[in-house]
Structure formats: C-alpha cells, structure tokens
Design a protein around this motif. Structure first.
Motif, PDB file in Angstrom:
ATOM      1  N   ASP A 171     -13.868   0.405  -0.423  1.00 14.41           N
ATOM      2  CA  ASP A 171     -15.310   0.589  -0.642  1.00 14.41           C
ATOM      3  C   ASP A 171     -15.587   0.689  -2.143  1.00 14.41           C
ATOM      4  N   THR A 178     -11.223   8.380   1.581  1.00 17.67           N
ATOM      5  CA  THR A 178     -10.892   7.476   2.689  1.00 17.67           C
ATOM      6  C   THR A 178     -11.567   6.130   2.500  1.00 17.67           C
ATOM      7  N   ARG A 179     -12.828   6.177   2.132  1.00 20.34           N
ATOM      8  CA  ARG A 179     -13.558   4.927   1.903  1.00 20.34           C
ATOM      9  C   ARG A 179     -12.960   4.149   0.734  1.00 20.34           C
ATOM     10  N   THR A 232     -22.621   7.575  -3.535  1.00 18.56           N
ATOM     11  CA  THR A 232     -21.968   7.061  -2.315  1.00 18.56           C
ATOM     12  C   THR A 232     -22.716   7.369  -1.024  1.00 18.56           C
ATOM     13  N   ASN A 257     -14.060  12.202   2.593  1.00 24.09           N
ATOM     14  CA  ASN A 257     -14.609  10.957   3.129  1.00 24.09           C
ATOM     15  C   ASN A 257     -14.636   9.859   2.069  1.00 24.09           C
ATOM     16  N   ASP A 274     -10.020   2.179   1.664  1.00 19.62           N
ATOM     17  CA  ASP A 274     -10.394   0.996   2.442  1.00 19.62           C
ATOM     18  C   ASP A 274     -11.100  -0.065   1.605  1.00 19.62           C
ATOM     19  N   ALA A 300     -17.424   3.892  -3.442  1.00 22.33           N
ATOM     20  CA  ALA A 300     -16.532   5.060  -3.448  1.00 22.33           C
ATOM     21  C   ALA A 300     -15.543   4.973  -4.601  1.00 22.33           C
TER      22      ALA A 300
END
Length: 398
Positions: free
Chosen positions: A292, A286-287, A276, A283, A290, A295
């Motif tokens: 990602d 969180t990704r 990543t 982090n 969203d 991730a």
C-alpha cells in the motif's frame, strides 16, 4: 502505605492502587463513558478481572464505585477509605508556576483552573478528578503531578518563540512540553541502567503512542522537547499533524475554513490518520507489507521526522549515550524502531535486527553500535505514585 493514582479524562477515569514504597500494584482499572447512558468499569486485581456495566452520571459516582470495590471484603485491599494515605493526580498542564509536583490546596486548584485555556481538553477533567477525590478520600493527602514539570528545565533559548515579547509576557506563549512523567521515568531508568547517575549523561527519549514526543535529556534534565505550547507540534502522531508550516493555517482560513474546523483537522484528522485513514500503526504496517503506497509513505514520513529530531538533539547534547524507545509503538513496533535508526551508523547508532525483532518483557538493549538503543516500558502511574510517596515523606520527589 497505600497510594491511589488517578488520571481523570473528560469521560473516563483511570486508576491504580499501589503499596509504597515497594511499588506493588494492588489493583488497577478504568471507568469509561462517564456521563453517558451506559458506562463500563474494569477492576483488575491479582489474576482476576471484574467488570461493571452501569450508568456513571459523573466522576463522583464513578470514583465512589471504585472506592466500593476497593473496600469489598472479598478482595482484601482496604477496609476503609481512610487507609488511602495519598492520592496522586495526573495534571497535564502546570504552566510556568509549577516546576515540581505539589500538595494540592485551594491556591493550587485555582492555578490549575487558570491554566484551562492552555489545556482545555485535559486540565478541567484533571481538576474535576481532584475535587471528587477530596470528597471520596477526604483523609488522604492529594498531590498534583504535572506533565509539564519535567520540561521546566528547558533553557530560555529552547522554550521561547521568535514572536513579540509581549505575547510571552501577557499570555505565556512559549514551549511547555508534555509526556514529562514518561520522559522522566524512562530517562531515570536509563541513567540507572547505564551507571550514569551523578555523571555526565546524554540521552534522547522517544515516546511513541497515539501521541508522540521526543526529548533531549542532559544529566537527567530535559533541555529540549518536541511538543510546545500544546501537544500538537513535533513528531507525526496518530491523529495530530506534528510540525507544520503556519502558512498552511492562514491558507486554509483564506479558503473558507473556520478556526474550529482547522483545530479539529490538525488535532483529530491529521497525522497517520490523515495520511492513511487509520491511526493504528499495526494496521498501517500490515498494509505497507502488502504494498500500500499511502501506508509506505506514511511510515517513511513518520520515521523521517523522528530522525530529524535525533540529529538535532545530538547536536545540542554534544553527543549521545543512549536512545530510549517507549510507549505502545516505541515498545512494540520493531519496524518503526528499525526505520528510525536506519542510516545513522555514522553517528554510532546501529540497530541489531535480531535483538530488535525479538520480543521480551522489560528493559532491553537492541544495538550493535556505540550508542545504546534501549527499549524501556514506561510506567507513568508508578512514577506518579513514587513522587506522591516522596512528598508524603517530605522528600524532593524528583
């Protein structure tokens, strides 16, 4: 009895002062950037924190500054360095020679030095910390607490590699395991909590920080663990690859990579960072929320590897009483714990979402199935102090 615990890194020195046997932490702190032009020291006692910014030429300068703070009359910790009865040192690698914590003498230091090749990033710094402490706290007993010692109970079929015998006999090429102080501490806590002391117990402990390892513990003894000759194998970690097909190394060599490049790649540029670009699970989570894709894949791979080990270890344990999550990620990341335990209900492993997501201090249960799922904060410094205290009393530290 005042016992100082030291964890010496190549450019750092972590310390805690304990009042034993009560286990009270009198102060704690960290010296960073030793050997650089500007170093940092933190010193925490009670509710107060003292910071010192100055160059620390070497570990001796750093430990002398710590000693000076310990004896500062404003803090009322000790009046003289002679009040430190013992210093407990974290030593990463004890090889096959050290199966338990031990009083340090010249022969012990020589053996630690002999093991430099097996732990080149850790044992030299650990030995340096010992030698400095011997001069700064000259009247204290010095004890070595080895990360590998807890895993010396592995059976031969678990610790040997299927390579020529002479490589084991000549070079000691075998599984040693690491994070042993943490695995010992949390497994003992689990056994006490479950009322299984001096009874049959089958526990899997999962230490998830930037470095990660998992251990199978039967009746309080480690019978298998994921890290091997060094701390690279096993689970996917922050920057380490974990288990990998050795053919990858041969292939990279054929593509023109140098061996040092491959060492750096697998130890410092792989794992979650390699997948990543980031080794902070906060982090990455969180990704992933969203959307990602990198991730999301990394988290799936991270949990998948852990689940493979859980299944394997249940087999060799012959069942399971409890799973223990510990260390920074294990104690604080509900998403990771949920992913690691998902679809294991057929094994009696069934996590309770509400309990898992509720943050509370201390030991707690988060399961709704037969197998206990425990969160137990690790305390390696206390474990080092505890073992050091028992050694001062002539007792078995284990």
């Amino acid at each position: 009895m005042k016992i100082l615990v030291l964890n010496s890194g190549s450019s750092s020195l972590k310390y805690q002062l304990f009042d034993m046997p009560a286990g009270t932490v009198l102060c704690a702190g960290l010296v960073e950037k030793i050997g650089e032009t500007e170093g940092n020291l933190s010193f925490e006692y009670g509710t107060q924190t003292v910071t010192v910014n100055m160059p620390f030429e070497d570990h001796k300068v750093a430990l002398n500054k710590v000693s000076e703070l310990l004896m500062n009359p404003d803090y009322k910790l000790i009046q003289s360095s002679d009040e430190i009865a013992a210093v407990g040192h974290r030593v990463v690698h004890g090889g096959e020679h050290f199966t338990a914590s031990t009083l340090i003498d010249e022969s012990v230091k020589a053996e630690i030095k002999e093991l430099f090749s097996l732990a080149p990033l850790h044992n030299p710094a650990n030995l340096q910390g010992i030698e400095v402490a011997e001069t700064v706290f000259s009247s204290a007993k010095q004890y070595a607490i080895f990360d590998t010692a807890f895993h010396t109970t592995l059976p031969e079929e678990a610790y040997r590699f299927a390579i020529p015998e002479e490589l084991y006999q000549k070079y000691g090429t075998r599984v040693y395991g690491f994070h042993g102080t943490s695995h010992r501490y949390v497994s003992n806590k689990a056994i006490d909590y479950l009322g299984l002391k001096n009874k049959d117990s089958k526990i899997i402990t999962i230490h998830l920080g930037n470095g990660c390892s998992i251990s199978a513990i039967k009746n309080g003894k480690s019978i298998d663990t994921s890290m091997g000759l060094g701390p690279l194998s096993g689970l996917i970690m922050g920057t380490r690859s974990g288990d990998i097909d050795p053919s990858v190394i041969f292939y990279l060599l054929e593509q023109g990579y140098e061996i040092e490049q491959i060492k750096t790649l697998l130890n410092k540029q792989s794992g979650m960072k390699g997948l990543t670009g980031d080794n902070d699970l906060r982090n990455i989570n969180t990704r992933a929320k969203d959307g990602d894709e990198a991730a999301l894949l990394a988290l799936k791979m991270y949990a998948y590897r852990i689940k493979k080990y859980i299944g394997s270890y249940m087999t060799i344990l012959g069942g399971l009483d409890a799973i223990v999550f510990t260390a920074g990620v294990g104690e604080n990341d509900a998403v990771t714990r949920k992913m690691c335990c998902s679809n294991l209900e057929h094994f009696g492993i069934d996590i309770d979402d509400t309990l898992n997501e509720t943050r509370k201090p201390g030991l707690r249960e988060i399961q709704k199935g037969k197998v206990k799922i425990l969160i137990i904060p690790t305390d390696e410094e206390y474990e080092i102090a505890r073992q050091s205290y028992h050694l001062t009393q002539g007792n078995n530290p284990n």
